[in-house]
Design a protein around this motif. Structure first.
Motif, short mmCIF file in Angstrom:
data_model
loop_
_atom_site.label_atom_id
_atom_site.label_comp_id
_atom_site.label_asym_id
_atom_site.label_seq_id
_atom_site.Cartn_x
_atom_site.Cartn_y
_atom_site.Cartn_z
N ALA A 158 17.98 -1.37 -0.10
CA ALA A 158 17.08 -0.59 -1.11
C ALA A 158 15.79 -1.50 -0.62
O ALA A 158 14.74 -0.92 0.02
CB ALA A 158 17.36 -1.21 -2.53
N GLN A 159 16.16 -3.35 -0.66
CA GLN A 159 14.70 -3.66 0.10
C GLN A 159 14.45 -3.68 1.75
O GLN A 159 13.10 -2.95 1.96
CB GLN A 159 14.70 -4.87 -0.80
N ASN A 160 15.61 -3.19 2.26
CA ASN A 160 14.92 -3.02 3.66
C ASN A 160 13.98 -1.45 4.14
O ASN A 160 13.25 -1.67 4.32
CB ASN A 160 16.29 -2.98 4.62
N VAL A 161 14.57 -0.62 2.97
CA VAL A 161 14.38 0.74 3.29
C VAL A 161 12.43 0.45 2.44
O VAL A 161 11.69 1.18 3.06
CB VAL A 161 15.19 1.91 2.36
N HIS A 162 12.41 -0.58 1.48
CA HIS A 162 11.04 -0.28 0.68
C HIS A 162 10.17 -0.94 1.74
O HIS A 162 9.12 -0.60 1.73
CB HIS A 162 11.14 -1.11 -0.70
N LEU A 163 10.35 -2.45 2.52
CA LEU A 163 9.86 -2.58 2.99
C LEU A 163 9.35 -1.94 4.32
O LEU A 163 8.14 -2.08 4.78
CB LEU A 163 10.15 -4.52 3.83
N GLN A 164 10.71 -1.33 4.89
CA GLN A 164 10.51 0.00 5.74
C GLN A 164 9.21 0.33 5.53
O GLN A 164 8.28 1.33 6.65
CB GLN A 164 11.27 0.30 6.70
N CYS A 165 9.32 1.08 4.35
CA CYS A 165 7.83 2.74 3.65
C CYS A 165 7.04 1.89 4.28
O CYS A 165 6.18 2.20 4.68
CB CYS A 165 8.92 2.84 2.81
#
Length: 207
Positions: A158-165
């Motif tokens: 989830a954090q990976n996705v948040h940062l990529q967003c």
């Protein structure tokens, strides 16, 4: 037939420090569709293969990689609305369900969470929870250690996705309050998969 996704970018992007500082949960989305390139990049950041040895973008206890992604696509350019499974090994999508009727995604949330319905797509994070629990059953506390690892892995994803967003300039919010049974039915999950998180992604209403 599986749909091959665009090749994810491997170029330098916004600084990690900047992404961490600017990351915010976004719960208000416009009606604009997102590009399939954005979808491709986010799926790669979540579970993409990042090495010749099969290692993925998200760390996994024991290298088991028990997480599987199911997508509720509502507004993605060049992609029919419906339910899709992400296949990391080929960086492709497999369509597994038709377009979900209006209001059905909203009903997955506990309480009123309109962002589930308004997102361009929702990433359903699911896991072979039972397999992981059994694999680590010798570690105390028995029956719990494997489950902890799965939820830690879900958090890292989830954090990976948040940062990529944040780098891509699109909105994202993690939804942990959802009805498990309704989510399993809507995502057409196999009996050995359990939902662990939902990630809403969309174009920011004010951006």
């Amino acid at each position: 037939m599986n749909l091959e996704l665009p090749t994810p970018e491997s170029r330098d992007s916004a600084s990690l420090v900047g992404c961490i500082a600017n990351r915010r949960s976004c719960r208000e989305y416009s009606e604009a569709a997102l590009s399939i390139d954005v979808l491709s990049q986010l799926l790669w950041s979540a579970q993409g293969i990042t090495g010749s040895d099969g290692k993925r973008a998200t760390p996994s206890a024991g290298g088991l990689y028990p997480l599987y992604l199911r997508l509720v696509v509502q507004r993605v350019a060049d992609l029919e609305p419906g339910i899709y499974e992400y296949l990391p090994d080929t960086h492709s999508l497999k369509r597994v369900g038709d377009h979900i009727p209006k209001g059905a995604v909203h009903k997955l949330g506990i309480g009123d969470q309109p962002w589930l319905e308004e997102a361009a797509f929702v990433i359903g994070v699911t896991a072979k929870l039972g397999d992981t629990v059994r694999h680590f059953e010798s570690q105390l506390p028995q029956g719990e250690r494997g489950a902890r690892y799965v939820y830690m892995e879900t958090g890292a994803l989830a954090q990976n996705v948040h940062l990529q967003c944040t780098d891509l300039g699109v909105g994202c919010v993690l939804v942990a309050g959802f009805d498990d049974l309704k989510t399993k039915e809507t995502l057409a999950l196999r009996s050995d998969l359990e939902p662990t998180a939902l990630l809403c992604v969309g174009s920011k209403r004010n951006g």
